[in-house]
Design a protein around this motif. Sequence first.
Motif, PDB file in Angstrom:
ATOM      1  N   ALA A  16      28.670  96.889  65.354  1.00 47.85           N
ATOM      2  CA  ALA A  16      28.524  97.401  66.609  1.00 47.85           C
ATOM      3  C   ALA A  16      29.589  98.577  66.667  1.00 47.85           C
ATOM      4  O   ALA A  16      30.244  98.632  66.058  1.00 47.85           O
ATOM      5  CB  ALA A  16      28.628  96.712  67.737  1.00 47.85           C
ATOM      6  N   ARG A  17      29.117  99.618  67.615  1.00 50.09           N
ATOM      7  CA  ARG A  17      29.918 100.868  67.585  1.00 50.09           C
ATOM      8  C   ARG A  17      30.273 100.977  68.970  1.00 50.09           C
ATOM      9  O   ARG A  17      29.353 101.217  69.878  1.00 50.09           O
ATOM     10  CB  ARG A  17      29.062 102.220  66.958  1.00 50.09           C
ATOM     11  N   PRO A  18      31.475 101.019  69.170  1.00 51.93           N
ATOM     12  CA  PRO A  18      32.744 100.662  68.621  1.00 51.93           C
ATOM     13  C   PRO A  18      32.526  99.055  68.097  1.00 51.93           C
ATOM     14  O   PRO A  18      31.814  98.170  68.999  1.00 51.93           O
ATOM     15  CB  PRO A  18      33.941 100.826  69.551  1.00 51.93           C
ATOM     16  N   PRO A  19      33.284  98.355  67.303  1.00 57.20           N
ATOM     17  CA  PRO A  19      33.478  97.071  66.889  1.00 57.20           C
ATOM     18  C   PRO A  19      33.823  96.212  68.068  1.00 57.20           C
ATOM     19  O   PRO A  19      34.818  96.685  68.729  1.00 57.20           O
ATOM     20  CB  PRO A  19      34.232  96.977  65.868  1.00 57.20           C
ATOM     21  N   VAL A  20      33.152  95.140  68.325  1.00 57.11           N
ATOM     22  CA  VAL A  20      33.525  94.216  69.342  1.00 57.11           C
ATOM     23  C   VAL A  20      34.527  93.073  68.992  1.00 57.11           C
ATOM     24  O   VAL A  20      34.255  92.511  67.862  1.00 57.11           O
ATOM     25  CB  VAL A  20      32.333  93.540  70.046  1.00 57.11           C
ATOM     26  N   CYS A  21      35.533  92.868  69.689  1.00 60.47           N
ATOM     27  CA  CYS A  21      36.636  91.915  69.074  1.00 60.47           C
ATOM     28  C   CYS A  21      36.680  91.062  70.456  1.00 60.47           C
ATOM     29  O   CYS A  21      36.467  91.452  71.773  1.00 60.47           O
ATOM     30  CB  CYS A  21      37.943  92.716  68.948  1.00 60.47           C
ATOM     31  N   LYS A  22      37.426  90.033  70.103  1.00 64.87           N
ATOM     32  CA  LYS A  22      37.592  88.964  71.213  1.00 64.87           C
ATOM     33  C   LYS A  22      38.948  88.217  71.025  1.00 64.87           C
ATOM     34  O   LYS A  22      39.362  88.183  70.028  1.00 64.87           O
ATOM     35  CB  LYS A  22      36.488  87.872  71.001  1.00 64.87           C
ATOM     36  N   LEU A  23      39.861  88.103  72.259  1.00 66.26           N
ATOM     37  CA  LEU A  23      40.952  87.360  71.951  1.00 66.26           C
ATOM     38  C   LEU A  23      40.772  85.862  72.219  1.00 66.26           C
ATOM     39  O   LEU A  23      40.104  85.431  73.377  1.00 66.26           O
ATOM     40  CB  LEU A  23      41.980  87.978  73.242  1.00 66.26           C
ATOM     41  N   MET A  24      41.172  85.078  71.195  1.00 62.13           N
ATOM     42  CA  MET A  24      41.113  83.762  71.341  1.00 62.13           C
ATOM     43  C   MET A  24      41.907  83.123  70.461  1.00 62.13           C
ATOM     44  O   MET A  24      42.626  83.536  69.551  1.00 62.13           O
ATOM     45  CB  MET A  24      39.533  83.447  71.018  1.00 62.13           C
ATOM     46  N   ASP A  25      42.110  81.702  70.609  1.00 62.76           N
ATOM     47  CA  ASP A  25      42.849  80.923  69.716  1.00 62.76           C
ATOM     48  C   ASP A  25      41.971  80.359  68.732  1.00 62.76           C
ATOM     49  O   ASP A  25      41.148  79.333  68.906  1.00 62.76           O
ATOM     50  CB  ASP A  25      43.277  79.541  70.739  1.00 62.76           C
ATOM     51  N   TYR A  26      41.848  80.962  67.446  1.00 63.24           N
ATOM     52  CA  TYR A  26      41.028  80.816  66.576  1.00 63.24           C
ATOM     53  C   TYR A  26      41.094  79.350  65.955  1.00 63.24           C
ATOM     54  O   TYR A  26      40.207  78.737  65.516  1.00 63.24           O
ATOM     55  CB  TYR A  26      40.973  81.722  65.441  1.00 63.24           C
ATOM     56  N   GLY A  27      42.089  78.828  65.612  1.00 63.99           N
ATOM     57  CA  GLY A  27      42.404  77.519  65.165  1.00 63.99           C
ATOM     58  C   GLY A  27      41.793  76.550  66.148  1.00 63.99           C
ATOM     59  O   GLY A  27      41.075  75.624  65.654  1.00 63.99           O
ATOM     60  N   LYS A  28      42.055  76.637  67.389  1.00 66.16           N
ATOM     61  CA  LYS A  28      41.370  75.631  68.250  1.00 66.16           C
ATOM     62  C   LYS A  28      39.765  75.747  68.263  1.00 66.16           C
ATOM     63  O   LYS A  28      38.992  74.634  68.402  1.00 66.16           O
ATOM     64  CB  LYS A  28      41.700  76.074  69.682  1.00 66.16           C
ATOM     65  N   PHE A  29      39.284  77.055  68.035  1.00 60.61           N
ATOM     66  CA  PHE A  29      37.905  77.388  67.904  1.00 60.61           C
ATOM     67  C   PHE A  29      37.180  76.625  66.796  1.00 60.61           C
ATOM     68  O   PHE A  29      36.242  75.794  66.816  1.00 60.61           O
ATOM     69  CB  PHE A  29      37.495  78.749  67.953  1.00 60.61           C
ATOM     70  N   GLN A  30      38.016  76.622  65.654  1.00 61.53           N
ATOM     71  CA  GLN A  30      37.555  76.071  64.416  1.00 61.53           C
ATOM     72  C   GLN A  30      37.495  74.420  64.404  1.00 61.53           C
ATOM     73  O   GLN A  30      36.559  73.870  64.073  1.00 61.53           O
ATOM     74  CB  GLN A  30      38.421  76.417  63.295  1.00 61.53           C
ATOM     75  N   VAL A  31      38.382  74.054  65.275  1.00 60.92           N
ATOM     76  CA  VAL A  31      38.517  72.274  65.204  1.00 60.92           C
ATOM     77  C   VAL A  31      37.432  71.988  66.038  1.00 60.92           C
ATOM     78  O   VAL A  31      36.675  71.007  65.856  1.00 60.92           O
ATOM     79  CB  VAL A  31      39.863  72.128  65.769  1.00 60.92           C
ATOM     80  N   ARG A  32      37.353  72.857  67.091  1.00 58.86           N
ATOM     81  CA  ARG A  32      36.018  72.586  67.955  1.00 58.86           C
ATOM     82  C   ARG A  32      34.608  72.583  67.339  1.00 58.86           C
ATOM     83  O   ARG A  32      33.684  71.795  67.197  1.00 58.86           O
ATOM     84  CB  ARG A  32      36.090  73.333  69.278  1.00 58.86           C
ATOM     85  N   GLU A  33      34.387  73.657  66.502  1.00 63.65           N
ATOM     86  CA  GLU A  33      32.932  73.857  65.880  1.00 63.65           C
ATOM     87  C   GLU A  33      32.991  72.539  64.715  1.00 63.65           C
ATOM     88  O   GLU A  33      31.811  72.243  64.663  1.00 63.65           O
ATOM     89  CB  GLU A  33      33.191  75.124  65.128  1.00 63.65           C
TER      90      GLU A  33
END
Length: 146
Positions: A16-33
């Motif tokens: 996307a222009r501009p690129p879309v970013c998100k603030l998150m706890d990525y480790g917690k997200f990976q465990v949930r996935e």
Amino acid sequence: MAQEADLDLVEVAPDARPPVCKLMDYGKFQVRERAEGPRSPTQPGPDGHQEMKLRPKIDAHDYETKKGHVVRFLKAGDKVKVTIMFRGREQSRPELGFRLLQRLSADVAELGFVESAPKQDGRNMIMVLAPHKQVKTRPTAGCRGF
């Protein structure tokens, strides 16, 4: 901002222009996935039912295909929510949908029964089919299967 909040900056849409970013706890997200795993299209929905949608003017071959899916779901032990969708002038003929649901329930009677009778809900008519209870038989104590 991510460092202040002790979170990770994850790029969600890099093209996307501009690129879309998100603030998150990525480790917690990976465990949930990993815990949830990928969801298969044949898994029951959130209410525990598989869903099959039909129209009142369905062709014979399309009906047989949909009926085959219902049979497969019932054999797997899942409940099936069958929805007839009415559009336009079809809404003035709910008996067509009712007859179609009766025909389907008669066709799959050996595998399941009507748990919830057909009822009109706005533009839709809904019926729930449930599989028959499977009686598990245990071998007798003296029998060795000969």
